[in-house]
Scaffold this motif. Structure first.
Motif, PDB file in Angstrom:
ATOM      1  N   ALA A   1       0.839  -1.195   0.000  1.00  0.00           N
ATOM      2  CA  ALA A   1       0.000   0.000   0.000  1.00  0.00           C
ATOM      3  C   ALA A   1       0.875   1.246   0.000  1.00  0.00           C
ATOM      4  CB  ALA A   1      -0.922  -0.004   1.218  1.00  0.00           C
ATOM      5  N   THR A   2       0.219   2.391  -0.096  1.00  0.00           N
ATOM      6  CA  THR A   2       0.895   3.686  -0.094  1.00  0.00           C
ATOM      7  C   THR A   2       0.831   4.307   1.297  1.00  0.00           C
ATOM      8  OG1 THR A   2       0.311   4.039  -2.415  1.00  0.00           O
ATOM      9  CG2 THR A   2       0.965   5.982  -1.143  1.00  0.00           C
ATOM     10  N   VAL A   3       1.946   4.824   1.767  1.00  0.00           N
ATOM     11  CA  VAL A   3       2.003   5.443   3.092  1.00  0.00           C
ATOM     12  C   VAL A   3       1.493   6.877   2.991  1.00  0.00           C
ATOM     13  CG1 VAL A   3       3.462   6.024   5.059  1.00  0.00           C
ATOM     14  CG2 VAL A   3       4.002   4.021   3.644  1.00  0.00           C
ATOM     15  N   VAL A   4       0.508   7.189   3.848  1.00  0.00           N
ATOM     16  CA  VAL A   4      -0.114   8.514   3.858  1.00  0.00           C
ATOM     17  C   VAL A   4      -0.037   9.075   5.274  1.00  0.00           C
ATOM     18  CG1 VAL A   4      -2.249   9.808   3.469  1.00  0.00           C
ATOM     19  CG2 VAL A   4      -1.685   7.860   1.996  1.00  0.00           C
ATOM     20  N   ALA A   5       0.296  10.348   5.403  1.00  0.00           N
ATOM     21  CA  ALA A   5       0.359  10.984   6.724  1.00  0.00           C
ATOM     22  C   ALA A   5      -1.051  11.137   7.298  1.00  0.00           C
ATOM     23  CB  ALA A   5       1.034  12.344   6.623  1.00  0.00           C
ATOM     24  N   ASN A   6      -1.201  10.809   8.574  1.00  0.00           N
ATOM     25  CA  ASN A   6      -2.467  10.984   9.297  1.00  0.00           C
ATOM     26  C   ASN A   6      -2.140  11.038  10.786  1.00  0.00           C
ATOM     27  OD1 ASN A   6      -4.930  10.855  10.584  1.00  0.00           O
ATOM     28  ND2 ASN A   6      -5.763   9.212   9.300  1.00  0.00           N
ATOM     29  N   GLY A   7      -2.253  12.221  11.352  1.00  0.00           N
ATOM     30  CA  GLY A   7      -1.866  12.420  12.745  1.00  0.00           C
ATOM     31  C   GLY A   7      -2.644  11.601  13.740  1.00  0.00           C
ATOM     32  N   THR A   8      -3.819  11.099  13.370  1.00  0.00           N
ATOM     33  CA  THR A   8      -4.631  10.316  14.321  1.00  0.00           C
ATOM     34  C   THR A   8      -4.345   8.825  14.247  1.00  0.00           C
ATOM     35  OG1 THR A   8      -6.451  10.061  12.738  1.00  0.00           O
ATOM     36  CG2 THR A   8      -6.480  12.024  14.145  1.00  0.00           C
ATOM     37  N   ALA A   9      -3.564   8.402  13.257  1.00  0.00           N
ATOM     38  CA  ALA A   9      -3.272   6.980  13.087  1.00  0.00           C
ATOM     39  C   ALA A   9      -2.032   6.601  13.905  1.00  0.00           C
ATOM     40  CB  ALA A   9      -3.047   6.678  11.608  1.00  0.00           C
ATOM     41  N   PRO A  10      -1.816   5.298  14.144  1.00  0.00           N
ATOM     42  CA  PRO A  10      -0.599   4.867  14.851  1.00  0.00           C
ATOM     43  C   PRO A  10       0.655   5.383  14.147  1.00  0.00           C
ATOM     44  CG  PRO A  10      -2.128   3.035  14.647  1.00  0.00           C
ATOM     45  CD  PRO A  10      -2.693   4.162  13.820  1.00  0.00           C
ATOM     46  N   ALA A  11       1.558   5.969  14.914  1.00  0.00           N
ATOM     47  CA  ALA A  11       2.829   6.525  14.404  1.00  0.00           C
ATOM     48  C   ALA A  11       2.622   7.685  13.437  1.00  0.00           C
ATOM     49  CB  ALA A  11       3.679   5.444  13.747  1.00  0.00           C
ATOM     50  N   GLY A  12       1.371   8.197  13.330  1.00  0.00           N
ATOM     51  CA  GLY A  12       1.124   9.367  12.495  1.00  0.00           C
ATOM     52  C   GLY A  12       0.987   9.094  11.021  1.00  0.00           C
ATOM     53  N   VAL A  13       0.883   7.802  10.641  1.00  0.00           N
ATOM     54  CA  VAL A  13       0.712   7.446   9.230  1.00  0.00           C
ATOM     55  C   VAL A  13      -0.284   6.303   9.114  1.00  0.00           C
ATOM     56  CG1 VAL A  13       3.029   8.177   8.533  1.00  0.00           C
ATOM     57  CG2 VAL A  13       2.653   5.828   9.294  1.00  0.00           C
ATOM     58  N   GLU A  14      -0.816   6.140   7.898  1.00  0.00           N
ATOM     59  CA  GLU A  14      -1.666   4.994   7.596  1.00  0.00           C
ATOM     60  C   GLU A  14      -1.368   4.534   6.186  1.00  0.00           C
ATOM     61  OE1 GLU A  14      -5.561   6.492   8.251  1.00  0.00           O
ATOM     62  OE2 GLU A  14      -5.631   7.650   6.391  1.00  0.00           O
ATOM     63  N   LEU A  15      -1.914   3.379   5.829  1.00  0.00           N
ATOM     64  CA  LEU A  15      -1.674   2.800   4.512  1.00  0.00           C
ATOM     65  C   LEU A  15      -2.960   2.866   3.689  1.00  0.00           C
ATOM     66  CD1 LEU A  15       0.430  -0.290   5.644  1.00  0.00           C
ATOM     67  CD2 LEU A  15       1.256   1.816   4.598  1.00  0.00           C
ATOM     68  N   ALA A  16      -2.839   3.395   2.488  1.00  0.00           N
ATOM     69  CA  ALA A  16      -4.010   3.571   1.625  1.00  0.00           C
ATOM     70  C   ALA A  16      -3.849   2.759   0.332  1.00  0.00           C
ATOM     71  CB  ALA A  16      -4.196   5.053   1.296  1.00  0.00           C
ATOM     72  N   ASP A  17      -4.994   2.536  -0.356  1.00  0.00           N
ATOM     73  CA  ASP A  17      -5.034   1.788  -1.615  1.00  0.00           C
ATOM     74  C   ASP A  17      -4.298   0.454  -1.492  1.00  0.00           C
ATOM     75  OD1 ASP A  17      -6.390   3.929  -2.867  1.00  0.00           O
ATOM     76  OD2 ASP A  17      -4.463   4.953  -3.189  1.00  0.00           O
ATOM     77  N   PRO A  18      -4.701  -0.364  -0.525  1.00  0.00           N
ATOM     78  CA  PRO A  18      -3.932  -1.580  -0.251  1.00  0.00           C
ATOM     79  C   PRO A  18      -4.305  -2.757  -1.145  1.00  0.00           C
ATOM     80  CG  PRO A  18      -5.735  -1.457   1.283  1.00  0.00           C
ATOM     81  CD  PRO A  18      -5.819  -0.205   0.440  1.00  0.00           C
ATOM     82  N   ALA A  19      -3.328  -3.646  -1.300  1.00  0.00           N
ATOM     83  CA  ALA A  19      -3.565  -5.005  -1.775  1.00  0.00           C
ATOM     84  C   ALA A  19      -3.241  -5.915  -0.594  1.00  0.00           C
ATOM     85  CB  ALA A  19      -2.677  -5.316  -2.970  1.00  0.00           C
ATOM     86  N   VAL A  20      -4.197  -6.759  -0.216  1.00  0.00           N
ATOM     87  CA  VAL A  20      -4.047  -7.593   0.972  1.00  0.00           C
ATOM     88  C   VAL A  20      -3.968  -9.053   0.546  1.00  0.00           C
ATOM     89  CG1 VAL A  20      -5.055  -8.266   3.182  1.00  0.00           C
ATOM     90  CG2 VAL A  20      -5.330  -5.909   2.352  1.00  0.00           C
ATOM     91  N   ARG A  21      -2.919  -9.739   1.008  1.00  0.00           N
ATOM     92  CA  ARG A  21      -2.742 -11.142   0.629  1.00  0.00           C
ATOM     93  C   ARG A  21      -2.482 -11.979   1.883  1.00  0.00           C
ATOM     94  NH1 ARG A  21       1.564 -14.722  -1.219  1.00  0.00           N
ATOM     95  NH2 ARG A  21       3.140 -13.121  -0.753  1.00  0.00           N
ATOM     96  N   PRO A  22      -3.329 -12.968   2.170  1.00  0.00           N
ATOM     97  CA  PRO A  22      -3.055 -13.862   3.300  1.00  0.00           C
ATOM     98  C   PRO A  22      -1.793 -14.681   3.038  1.00  0.00           C
ATOM     99  CG  PRO A  22      -5.351 -14.028   2.617  1.00  0.00           C
ATOM    100  CD  PRO A  22      -4.633 -13.266   1.554  1.00  0.00           C
ATOM    101  N   LEU A  23      -1.005 -14.896   4.073  1.00  0.00           N
ATOM    102  CA  LEU A  23       0.199 -15.715   3.961  1.00  0.00           C
ATOM    103  C   LEU A  23       0.006 -17.103   4.562  1.00  0.00           C
ATOM    104  CD1 LEU A  23       3.005 -13.101   4.782  1.00  0.00           C
ATOM    105  CD2 LEU A  23       2.175 -13.864   2.544  1.00  0.00           C
ATOM    106  N   GLY A  24      -1.220 -17.417   4.875  1.00  0.00           N
ATOM    107  CA  GLY A  24      -1.550 -18.713   5.429  1.00  0.00           C
ATOM    108  C   GLY A  24      -3.054 -18.850   5.501  1.00  0.00           C
ATOM    109  N   PRO A  25      -3.550 -19.965   5.998  1.00  0.00           N
ATOM    110  CA  PRO A  25      -4.998 -20.150   6.109  1.00  0.00           C
ATOM    111  C   PRO A  25      -5.565 -19.239   7.189  1.00  0.00           C
ATOM    112  CG  PRO A  25      -3.846 -21.950   7.177  1.00  0.00           C
ATOM    113  CD  PRO A  25      -2.798 -21.138   6.476  1.00  0.00           C
ATOM    114  N   PRO A  26      -6.865 -19.013   7.195  1.00  0.00           N
ATOM    115  CA  PRO A  26      -7.477 -18.200   8.254  1.00  0.00           C
ATOM    116  C   PRO A  26      -7.163 -18.772   9.630  1.00  0.00           C
ATOM    117  CG  PRO A  26      -9.045 -18.621   6.488  1.00  0.00           C
ATOM    118  CD  PRO A  26      -7.855 -19.492   6.210  1.00  0.00           C
TER     119      PRO A  26
END
Length: 428
Positions: free
Chosen positions: A70-95
C-alpha cells in the motif's frame, strides 16, 4: 519489495511499501474498513475503501498472517502518524482460529490461568510481550555491566551428580542408569571458575523442587549469577551489585523504552549508595522479635517502606544474616562469628538478590562441614579446589523474573514469565 516494519513507516510517506504481520483487528464501518496489522515492532493502520479488497478483509479472522502492499499517507490520528491507503491484501496462510480472548483490547481480560494455558497466543498481547522485552533488555544490561568490569561469561552444568547444596529440594532424574539432579544454582561452579578467570558471570536456568504455590515462586527461573575474586569482604560484592543493577535499569530504559511506555512504568533510580542495615537492626525496624532467625515477607515489606520513607530508595541491603540461616560456604563476620558476611537486597519490599563473601580456605571448609555434621565426600570435587589456592571471593544471584515483576508492578511472577514452571504447571 523489501518488507517495512510498522515503526519504519513514517520515513516512507508517499511511497509504496510492503508490510506483513498478524490481523490485530478489523473495524468494518459503512463506507470504509480499517485493518490493523501487528508486527514485532507495533501496529499499522490500513484503510480499505475498494469493495473487492473490503470483501477479502471481511473474510479474514483475527491473528491471520497477512501481507499488505500500500501507499504510506500521513495521518496524525493513526498509529505513528501514518496509515496505509489503496492496499492489496494477501493472506500468507490459512485463516487463523481466533484465540479465546481479544488481543486487540488494551488489557487481557482472561484470567491468568487461561492466559498461561494459551501462552503462545497470549504472549502476543502488547502488555505480555512488553514484559518479555524488558526482561531481555535487563539481561543485556547485566552482561554489559559485567563485561565492562572484565567479567567472563561462563556456562556451567545444569545436571549434577549430587544433591548437595540445599538438601532434598531437588529434581531427580535418571542419567544413563545413574541418579542425577537438576542444579539448584551454579554456585559451586562459579566459585571454582574464580580460580580461572577471577571474575565470572552466568545467565541460566535454575531448578528448585520446593512445593511453593505463591505469586513469587517458580520451580524453574532464570538466575543472573556473578562471582568475583580478591575482595576485602562482602561490601566489595555489594558495590559491584549496585553498579550492575544500575546498568540493568539503564539498558531497560535505553532498549525497552516503548515496552516501559506500554506498561506505564518508570524505572527507579539506583542510589549511589544503597542504604544498608544489619540483620539485627532490620528486625527492630520491622518490629520483629530480636531472636527471629530470618525475615518474613511482612518484615521485608516493612523494610521496603522504611527505605522509601527514610532514604527515598526502592532498594535496601540487609547484611549480617545469622550463619545458621546461610549455606556452609558463607564467610562469617570476623567480629561477630554468629553472623555472616552475607546479604540480601530487597527491591520494593521483596528479596531480589542473595549474596555474600564465601570461604576460600580448604581447612575452613572442612571445619564448616564438620560443624554442620556434613560429610566431606559429597562435596569432594568442589572442596578439593580450595587446596590449590583460591583468593578471597564473593558473589550474588539475581532472580530475573522477580526483577521484572517488581519493576513492572506485576502481581504475579507468572505474568512476566513466558512459559512458567511451578508446582502445577508443566505445559505448554
Amino acid at each position: 519489495m523489501q518488507r517495512t516494519l510498522s515503526t519504519q513507516l513514517p520515513a516512507h510517506v508517499g511511497a509504496t511499501v510492503r508490510i506483513a504481520g498478524w490481523v490485530h483487528r478489523r473495524r468494518l464501518l459503512k463506507s470504509v474498513a480499517f485493518l490493523i496489522v501487528r508486527d514485532a515492532a507495533g501496529l499499522a493502520q490500513v484503510v480499505v475503501t475498494d469493495p473487492a479488497v473490503r470483501a477479502a478483509v471481511e473474510k479474514l479472522t483475527e491473528e491471520t498472517v497477512v501481507e499488505v502492499t500500500a501507499t504510506v499517507v500521513a495521518n496524525g490520528t493513526a498509529p505513528a502518524g501514518v496509515e496505509l491507503a489503496d492496499p492489496a491484501v494477501r493472506p500468507l496462510g490459512p485463516p487463523a482460529v481466533p484465540p479465546p480472548f481479544d488481543l486487540y483490547r488494551p488489557a487481557l481480560t482472561a484470567t491468568l490461568p487461561t492466559q498461561l494455558d494459551h501462552a503462545p497466543t497470549a504472549l502476543r498481547h502488547p502488555t505480555r510481550s512488553a514484559a518479555l522485552r524488558i526482561s531481555a533488555a535487563g539481561v543485556a544490561g547485566f552482561r554489559a555491566a559485567l563485561d565492562a568490569r572484565d567479567f567472563v561469561e561462563i556456562h556451567t552444568p545444569k545436571v549434577v551428580a549430587s544433591s548437595t547444596e540445599s538438601g532434598a529440594n531437588v529434581f531427580a532424574l535418571d542419567w544413563f542408569g545413574r541418579p542425577a539432579y537438576l542444579a539448584q544454582s551454579p554456585q559451586f561452579y562459579k566459585q571454582l571458575m574464580v580460580g580461572v578467570f577471577e571474575r565470572v558471570y552466568e545467565v541460566g536456568p535454575v531448578f528448585r523442587a520446593e512445593p511453593h504455590d505463591t505469586v513469587r515462586h517458580l520451580a524453574q527461573y532464570t538466575s543472573l549469577d556473578a562471582e568475583l575474586g580478591f575482595v576485602a569482604d562482602h561490601t566489595d560484592v555489594m558495590a559491584v551489585l549496585r553498579d550492575t543493577l544500575a546498568g540493568m535499569l539503564d539498558a531497560v530504559a535505553d532498549r525497552a523504552g516503548a515496552a516501559l511506555a506500554t506498561l506505564g512504568v518508570t524505572p527507579p533510580e539506583v542510589p549511589e549508595q544503597i542504604p544498608a542495615v544489619h540483620f539485627t537492626e532490620a528486625l527492630a525496624i520491622a518490629g520483629a522479635p530480636a531472636d527471629e532467625p530470618d525475615l518474613a515477607p511482612a518484615h521485608e515489606r516493612a523494610l521496603g517502606e522504611w527505605a522509601r520513607r527514610e532514604h527515598g530508595s526502592e532498594f535496601v541491603f540487609v547484611t549480617g544474616y545469622p550463619m545458621a540461616k546461610r549455606p556452609f560456604y558463607t564467610h562469617p563476620d570476623p567480629a561477630r562469628p554468629a553472623y555472616s558476611n552475607g546479604f540480601d537486597l530487597l527491591f520494593r519490599g521483596l528479596e531480589l538478590v542473595t549474596g555474600g563473601q564465601r570461604l576460600h580456605r580448604y581447612d575452613d571448609y572442612l571445619a564448616a562441614l564438620a560443624a554442620r555434621g556434613e560429610p566431606v565426600e559429597p562435596y569432594a570435587g568442589y572442596v578439593d579446589a580450595f587446596r590449590h589456592g583460591m583468593p578471597p571471593h564473593g558473589g550474588f544471584a539475581i532472580g530475573l523474573e522477580r526483577f521484572v515483576a517488581r519493576l513492572t508492578g506485576a502481581a504475579n511472577v507468572r505474568e512476566v514469565t513466558a512459559f512458567p514452571r511451578d508446582l502445577h504447571r508443566l505445559t505448554p
